[in-house]
Design a protein around this motif. Structure first.
Motif, PDB file in Angstrom:
ATOM      1  N   PRO A 136     -11.296 -14.151 -50.813  1.00  0.00           N
ATOM      2  CA  PRO A 136     -10.826 -15.517 -50.579  1.00  0.00           C
ATOM      3  C   PRO A 136      -9.294 -15.599 -50.544  1.00  0.00           C
ATOM      4  O   PRO A 136      -8.603 -14.718 -51.072  1.00  0.00           O
ATOM      5  CB  PRO A 136     -11.391 -16.301 -51.763  1.00  0.00           C
ATOM      6  N   LYS A 137      -8.786 -16.649 -49.913  1.00  0.00           N
ATOM      7  CA  LYS A 137      -7.350 -16.902 -49.845  1.00  0.00           C
ATOM      8  C   LYS A 137      -6.759 -16.824 -51.250  1.00  0.00           C
ATOM      9  O   LYS A 137      -7.333 -17.325 -52.217  1.00  0.00           O
ATOM     10  CB  LYS A 137      -7.099 -18.299 -49.261  1.00  0.00           C
ATOM     11  N   GLY A 138      -5.622 -16.135 -51.362  1.00  0.00           N
ATOM     12  CA  GLY A 138      -4.952 -15.984 -52.651  1.00  0.00           C
ATOM     13  C   GLY A 138      -5.337 -14.722 -53.406  1.00  0.00           C
ATOM     14  O   GLY A 138      -4.766 -14.440 -54.466  1.00  0.00           O
ATOM     15  N   SER A 139      -6.273 -13.945 -52.874  1.00  0.00           N
ATOM     16  CA  SER A 139      -6.662 -12.689 -53.525  1.00  0.00           C
ATOM     17  C   SER A 139      -5.520 -11.682 -53.412  1.00  0.00           C
ATOM     18  O   SER A 139      -4.845 -11.608 -52.395  1.00  0.00           O
ATOM     19  CB  SER A 139      -7.902 -12.080 -52.851  1.00  0.00           C
ATOM     20  N   THR A 140      -5.339 -10.902 -54.463  1.00  0.00           N
ATOM     21  CA  THR A 140      -4.364  -9.818 -54.417  1.00  0.00           C
ATOM     22  C   THR A 140      -5.083  -8.559 -53.976  1.00  0.00           C
ATOM     23  O   THR A 140      -6.066  -8.155 -54.583  1.00  0.00           O
ATOM     24  CB  THR A 140      -3.704  -9.597 -55.797  1.00  0.00           C
ATOM     25  N   ARG A 141      -4.596  -7.974 -52.885  1.00  0.00           N
ATOM     26  CA  ARG A 141      -5.191  -6.763 -52.336  1.00  0.00           C
ATOM     27  C   ARG A 141      -4.257  -5.595 -52.574  1.00  0.00           C
ATOM     28  O   ARG A 141      -3.040  -5.730 -52.472  1.00  0.00           O
ATOM     29  CB  ARG A 141      -5.449  -6.931 -50.820  1.00  0.00           C
ATOM     30  N   THR A 142      -4.827  -4.443 -52.875  1.00  0.00           N
ATOM     31  CA  THR A 142      -4.052  -3.237 -53.096  1.00  0.00           C
ATOM     32  C   THR A 142      -4.313  -2.262 -51.960  1.00  0.00           C
ATOM     33  O   THR A 142      -5.468  -1.922 -51.676  1.00  0.00           O
ATOM     34  CB  THR A 142      -4.432  -2.579 -54.444  1.00  0.00           C
ATOM     35  N   ARG A 143      -3.232  -1.832 -51.309  1.00  0.00           N
ATOM     36  CA  ARG A 143      -3.335  -0.865 -50.205  1.00  0.00           C
ATOM     37  C   ARG A 143      -3.518   0.542 -50.775  1.00  0.00           C
ATOM     38  O   ARG A 143      -3.339   0.773 -51.973  1.00  0.00           O
ATOM     39  CB  ARG A 143      -2.079  -0.925 -49.349  1.00  0.00           C
ATOM     40  N   SER A 144      -3.810   1.486 -49.877  1.00  0.00           N
ATOM     41  CA  SER A 144      -4.035   2.873 -50.307  1.00  0.00           C
ATOM     42  C   SER A 144      -2.776   3.486 -50.923  1.00  0.00           C
ATOM     43  O   SER A 144      -2.873   4.402 -51.737  1.00  0.00           O
ATOM     44  CB  SER A 144      -4.539   3.731 -49.141  1.00  0.00           C
ATOM     45  N   ASP A 145      -1.589   2.970 -50.574  1.00  0.00           N
ATOM     46  CA  ASP A 145      -0.345   3.483 -51.172  1.00  0.00           C
ATOM     47  C   ASP A 145       0.014   2.747 -52.469  1.00  0.00           C
ATOM     48  O   ASP A 145       1.104   2.913 -52.992  1.00  0.00           O
ATOM     49  CB  ASP A 145       0.809   3.407 -50.170  1.00  0.00           C
TER      50      ASP A 145
END
Length: 180
Positions: A136-145
């Motif tokens: 959902p909007k506002g979620s913190t996503r972590t990239r592979s780096d």
């Protein structure tokens, strides 16, 4: 995956389109001019590979249908990057585009420094629905780096490894012909 160079003439054409037309015609999450440019570049490259030429832009919102191939609606989804694509990467898809009558998604990455488009793979809409993840909007996503970003809209993600892999354009066309 396969990568094709993006010619300067195509980039200039797409830049002119972005200045002439507003490609952000949704009620929210329309993307910046740079994000719109990335999408138009990806769509123009794929359209050119299919022999359809550059994106025109004058017809307005395409309602998620960038190309019709073998009577199937294809939406080209392109993310901008400054690194070469890896199979561990993820592609994003805005939930507000989910209602479009699209049959196939072709996911691409545009390397903004090298001016190259990588076709990461493709997936049918039913398979996409099965394999995607919702945030959902506002979620913190972590990239592979391990860098992070906060979603600016409701978002789906799909990993490149979950797409149907393609070796080159002829392979892509052959697969689409067989699956469609």
């Amino acid at each position: 995956m396969f990568t094709v160079p993006v010619e300067n003439d195509l980039i200039k054409h797409c830049e002119a389109l972005i200045e002439s037309y507003n490609f952000g015609q949704r009620h929210t999450a329309n993307g910046t001019k740079e994000q719109q440019l990335t999408g138009v570049i990806g769509q123009s490259v794929i359209s050119t590979l299919f022999g359809l030429g550059y994106v025109n832009g004058a017809t307005g919102c395409d309602k998620g249908i960038d190309i019709i191939y073998k009577n199937k609606a294809i939406d080209v989804k392109t993310m901008g990057r400054t690194t070469d694509v890896k199979r561990s990467y993820t592609n994003n898809f805005l939930k507000l585009q989910d209602h479009f009558k699209t049959d196939i998604y072709i996911f691409c990455s545009y390397h903004k420094i090298k001016n190259e488009l990588t076709v990461c793979g493709w997936i049918s809409k039913p398979e996409f629905i099965l394999k995607r993840r919702y945030y959902p909007k506002g979620s913190t996503r972590t990239r592979s780096d391990q860098s992070t970003f906060v979603t600016f809209a409701d978002l789906y993600e799909i990993d490149i490894r979950d797409l149907v892999p393609v070796k080159n354009f002829e392979d892509l066309k052959q697969q689409l012909s067989q699956k469609i």
